[in-house]
Design an enzyme around this catalytic site. Structure first.
Site, PDB file in Angstrom:
ATOM      1  N   ASP A  67      14.942 144.512  26.416  1.00 40.17           N
ATOM      2  CA  ASP A  67      14.520 144.399  27.812  1.00 40.17           C
ATOM      3  C   ASP A  67      14.340 142.915  28.124  1.00 40.17           C
ATOM      4  O   ASP A  67      14.297 142.074  27.215  1.00 40.17           O
ATOM      5  CB  ASP A  67      13.195 145.149  28.017  1.00 40.17           C
ATOM      6  CG  ASP A  67      12.696 145.039  29.452  1.00 40.17           C
ATOM      7  OD1 ASP A  67      13.511 145.201  30.374  1.00 40.17           O
ATOM      8  OD2 ASP A  67      11.494 144.753  29.659  1.00 40.17           O
ATOM      9  N   SER A  68      14.210 142.619  29.403  1.00 42.17           N
ATOM     10  CA  SER A  68      13.935 141.238  29.792  1.00 42.17           C
ATOM     11  C   SER A  68      12.560 140.774  29.299  1.00 42.17           C
ATOM     12  O   SER A  68      12.310 139.586  29.221  1.00 42.17           O
ATOM     13  CB  SER A  68      13.979 141.139  31.314  1.00 42.17           C
ATOM     14  OG  SER A  68      13.107 142.103  31.875  1.00 42.17           O
ATOM     15  N   CYS A  97      16.158 147.932  29.859  1.00 40.80           N
ATOM     16  CA  CYS A  97      15.997 147.255  31.156  1.00 40.80           C
ATOM     17  C   CYS A  97      16.921 147.893  32.207  1.00 40.80           C
ATOM     18  O   CYS A  97      18.133 147.996  31.984  1.00 40.80           O
ATOM     19  CB  CYS A  97      16.366 145.788  30.949  1.00 40.80           C
ATOM     20  SG  CYS A  97      16.249 144.788  32.425  1.00 40.80           S
ATOM     21  N   GLU A 107       2.017 143.902  35.350  1.00 40.39           N
ATOM     22  CA  GLU A 107       1.699 142.935  34.283  1.00 40.39           C
ATOM     23  C   GLU A 107       0.262 142.425  34.392  1.00 40.39           C
ATOM     24  O   GLU A 107      -0.369 142.090  33.404  1.00 40.39           O
ATOM     25  CB  GLU A 107       2.696 141.774  34.306  1.00 40.39           C
ATOM     26  CG  GLU A 107       4.077 142.247  33.918  1.00 40.39           C
ATOM     27  CD  GLU A 107       5.012 141.160  33.445  1.00 40.39           C
ATOM     28  OE1 GLU A 107       4.654 139.979  33.513  1.00 40.39           O
ATOM     29  OE2 GLU A 107       6.129 141.520  33.018  1.00 40.39           O
ATOM     30  N   CYS A 136      12.723 151.050  37.171  1.00 46.47           N
ATOM     31  CA  CYS A 136      12.355 149.750  36.599  1.00 46.47           C
ATOM     32  C   CYS A 136      11.396 150.024  35.446  1.00 46.47           C
ATOM     33  O   CYS A 136      10.561 150.936  35.539  1.00 46.47           O
ATOM     34  CB  CYS A 136      11.679 148.892  37.664  1.00 46.47           C
ATOM     35  SG  CYS A 136      11.025 147.332  37.049  1.00 46.47           S
ATOM     36  N   HIS A 182       8.766 148.669  34.473  1.00 45.92           N
ATOM     37  CA  HIS A 182       7.327 148.525  34.715  1.00 45.92           C
ATOM     38  C   HIS A 182       6.723 149.694  35.506  1.00 45.92           C
ATOM     39  O   HIS A 182       5.518 149.884  35.498  1.00 45.92           O
ATOM     40  CB  HIS A 182       7.054 147.241  35.492  1.00 45.92           C
ATOM     41  CG  HIS A 182       7.232 145.997  34.686  1.00 45.92           C
ATOM     42  ND1 HIS A 182       8.421 145.692  34.063  1.00 45.92           N
ATOM     43  CD2 HIS A 182       6.376 144.986  34.400  1.00 45.92           C
ATOM     44  CE1 HIS A 182       8.279 144.531  33.432  1.00 45.92           C
ATOM     45  NE2 HIS A 182       7.055 144.088  33.625  1.00 45.92           N
TER      46      HIS A 182
END
Ligand code: DGL
Length: 270
Positions: free
Chosen positions: A14-15, A77, A156, A188, A190
């Site tokens: 993932d990023s 991702c 985050e 996504c 997140h």
């Protein structure tokens, strides 16, 4: 050339830390597998970058997985799945699975009205990868997409149930709800963390968590190819392209298990 076998690891990338939601789902469903997770924290976010940059980053990570002799690569991702899957499949000789197709499949299974919403990063929405995947399965479905950039920093920050996050969710979702969607894909890494808040804003709309769907697709593919691990117990190792300590700290809220030692990986110019 070393040939991978059933007990070879599965590469997941993932990023950044967000893909740990996918790794959690994978580790829960496939407890005998060995996973190598790469978070490209030095170059996160991918969601605001060009397709060319995300493809280059993804291929660099694929080169690392090749050295580790993985038996499969999972692109955790959404952005990289949306823009780099084809390039990765050309480059690697092992199966490469992304999160878009499993999410699209689950959305088509879930919808009764054929009106599906997608939320994701700028690059994911711009690529229209979810639309294409949904239309391959259900050509008549109507797909409505929305970029929800603020969800990434809010997740985050750990503001999962914060008033601000509820307000942002209401603003983002209101045009999708006006389109009378009955299913919404959390497109996504997140967003699964914000599932409850998104559900409050979305009311009775059915939410699709790509992380869980991807884990099921990986399990099905390993079974199909008779590649399930025969090890007693699986394990995960972690690499990040920026400060490992920061990765471990931030990663804690995205990963359900314990995060052991995180190692540094040099990618590109990082
Ligand atoms: N991992 C990205 C995704 O799922 C979100 C964060 C980023 O923009 O890099 O699209």
């Amino acid at each position: 050339m070393i040939i991978s076998n059933n007990n070879s690891p599965i590469g997941v990338f993932d990023s950044g830390v967000g893909g740990l939601t996918v790794l959690s789902a994978l580790a829960a469903l496939l407890p005998h597998e060995k996973f190598i997770y790469v978070g490209d924290t030095a170059r996160v976010p991918y969601g605001t970058k060009s397709a060319e940059s995300v493809q280059r980053f993804s291929l660099e990570i694929a080169g690392f997985f090749q050295q580790k002799n993985v038996k499969m690569v999972v692109v955790a991702c959404n952005t990289a799945s949306a823009v780099a899957l084809g390039k990765l499949r050309q480059f690697l000789s092992v199966p490469v699975l992304g999160v878009i197709e499993p999410g699209a499949h689950a959305a088509v299974q879930s919808t009764h009205s054929q009106r599906i919403g997608i939320i994701g990063t700028q690059a994911t929405v711009r690529s229209q990868a979810y639309e294409r995947a949904i239309h391959r399965l259900s050509p008549g479905a109507k797909v409505f997409s929305r970029v929800c950039s603020l969800f990434v920093p809010l997740a985050e920050e750990g503001w999962l149930d914060h008033k601000v996050t509820h307000d942002v969710a209401d603003i983002y979702l209101s045009p999708l709800l006006k389109n009378k969607i009955d299913t919404l894909v959390l497109g996504c890494t997140h967003y699964p963390l914000l599932k409850q808040t998104v559900q409050t804003a979305a009311g009775r709309v059915n939410l699709i968590d790509s992380a869980e769907e991807t884990a099921k697709a990986v399990q099905a593919r390993l079974k199909l190819e008779n590649h399930l691990s025969r090890a007693q117990k699986g394990k995960s190792s972690f690499y990040s392209s920026d400060d490992p300590a920061k990765f471990a700290e931030l990663g804690r809220q995205f990963f359900k298990g314990r995060l052991p030692k995180v190692q540094r990986i040099a990618l590109g110019a990082s």
